[in-house]
Design a protein around this motif. Sequence first.
Motif, PDB file in Angstrom:
ATOM      1  N   VAL A 201       0.887  -1.257   0.095  1.00 48.30           N
ATOM      2  CA  VAL A 201      -0.065  -0.009   0.220  1.00 48.30           C
ATOM      3  C   VAL A 201       1.042   1.101   0.140  1.00 48.30           C
ATOM      4  O   VAL A 201       2.051   1.096   0.305  1.00 48.30           O
ATOM      5  N   ASP A 202       0.211   2.306  -0.311  1.00 48.45           N
ATOM      6  CA  ASP A 202       0.899   3.753  -0.398  1.00 48.45           C
ATOM      7  C   ASP A 202       1.303   4.171   1.309  1.00 48.45           C
ATOM      8  O   ASP A 202       2.364   4.785   1.471  1.00 48.45           O
ATOM      9  N   ASP A 203       0.348   4.043   2.059  1.00 48.87           N
ATOM     10  CA  ASP A 203       0.285   4.092   3.537  1.00 48.87           C
ATOM     11  C   ASP A 203      -0.332   3.187   4.261  1.00 48.87           C
ATOM     12  O   ASP A 203      -1.084   2.660   4.350  1.00 48.87           O
ATOM     13  N   LEU A 204       0.608   2.838   5.445  1.00 42.84           N
ATOM     14  CA  LEU A 204       0.240   1.750   6.282  1.00 42.84           C
ATOM     15  C   LEU A 204      -0.955   2.035   7.093  1.00 42.84           C
ATOM     16  O   LEU A 204      -1.775   1.351   7.565  1.00 42.84           O
ATOM     17  N   ASP A 205      -1.233   3.483   7.280  1.00 46.65           N
ATOM     18  CA  ASP A 205      -2.281   3.892   7.882  1.00 46.65           C
ATOM     19  C   ASP A 205      -2.699   3.367   9.447  1.00 46.65           C
ATOM     20  O   ASP A 205      -3.729   2.626   9.484  1.00 46.65           O
ATOM     21  N   THR A 206      -1.554   3.505  10.090  1.00 46.12           N
ATOM     22  CA  THR A 206      -1.632   2.802  11.451  1.00 46.12           C
ATOM     23  C   THR A 206      -1.451   3.707  12.720  1.00 46.12           C
ATOM     24  O   THR A 206      -1.595   4.894  12.248  1.00 46.12           O
TER      25      THR A 206
END
Length: 273
Positions: A201-206
Amino acid sequence: MAEILSLDEAVRRYVHDGATVAMEGFTHLIPFAAGHEVIRQRRRDLTLIRMTPDLIYDQLIGAGCVKKVIFSWGGNPGVGSLHRLRDAVEKGWPHKVEILEHSHAAMACAFEAGAAGLPLAVLRGYVGSELPNVNDQIKFIECPFTGERLAAVPSVRPDVSIVHAQKADRAGNVLVEGIIGVQKEAVLAASRAIVTVEEIVDDLDTHPNACVIPGWAIDAIAVAEKGSLPSYAHGYYPRDNRFYKEWDAIARDRDAFTRWIDDNIMNTAEDAR
């Protein structure tokens, strides 16, 4: 830094005959797809390290890839024995496999010590245990500060560690969510590391307390969708409990096991790649 490769290339490049290999993941995120690729490439004389070896090590042992297993408790969760492991240890089929058994606590401490670059792990353990009688890697030392008698075991420093995770970003950082085992420690302890993921993904968004394995500690990332089946991947798919039960009958019989390996691993090489 992590390089994005196919699983075929990652195993071909970093898993060699005679290597010491750790494949970690606790309850879920067990790297089955990577283990199957090791079988496909017919790696031999491996020393496998894992807390609670389950079906993936049964498959690797029965396929003739393994000469030694360092572990803490080996079994089919909720079902019983690993029959390919037992056959190799007790009857030498397909060849004899050496075992070195530890406690869970000792294995966890050994991974942590390896990740820290230490030669050994020290713990309060093995008091009253019979394992020191059959495992010459368990020693006892005296604390230089208190005089307390403590157990010591060698740290785990694999040639290569393999783990599965939910996702990686394009910089090679890997997110592990759900139940956490010793995946991060296994990667940091190893000379080389392969991580299979469900997606990139572009961003782990974690969030700040998530388990993120940094890209600088990883050599190869390979996309392997449903790469931990029949175990599960939190947030992606459930555990295949039926298969764990079916495996008991498959693994009991050498011919049934060999057919399963041929039908589901060896003859599916193109699909897997």
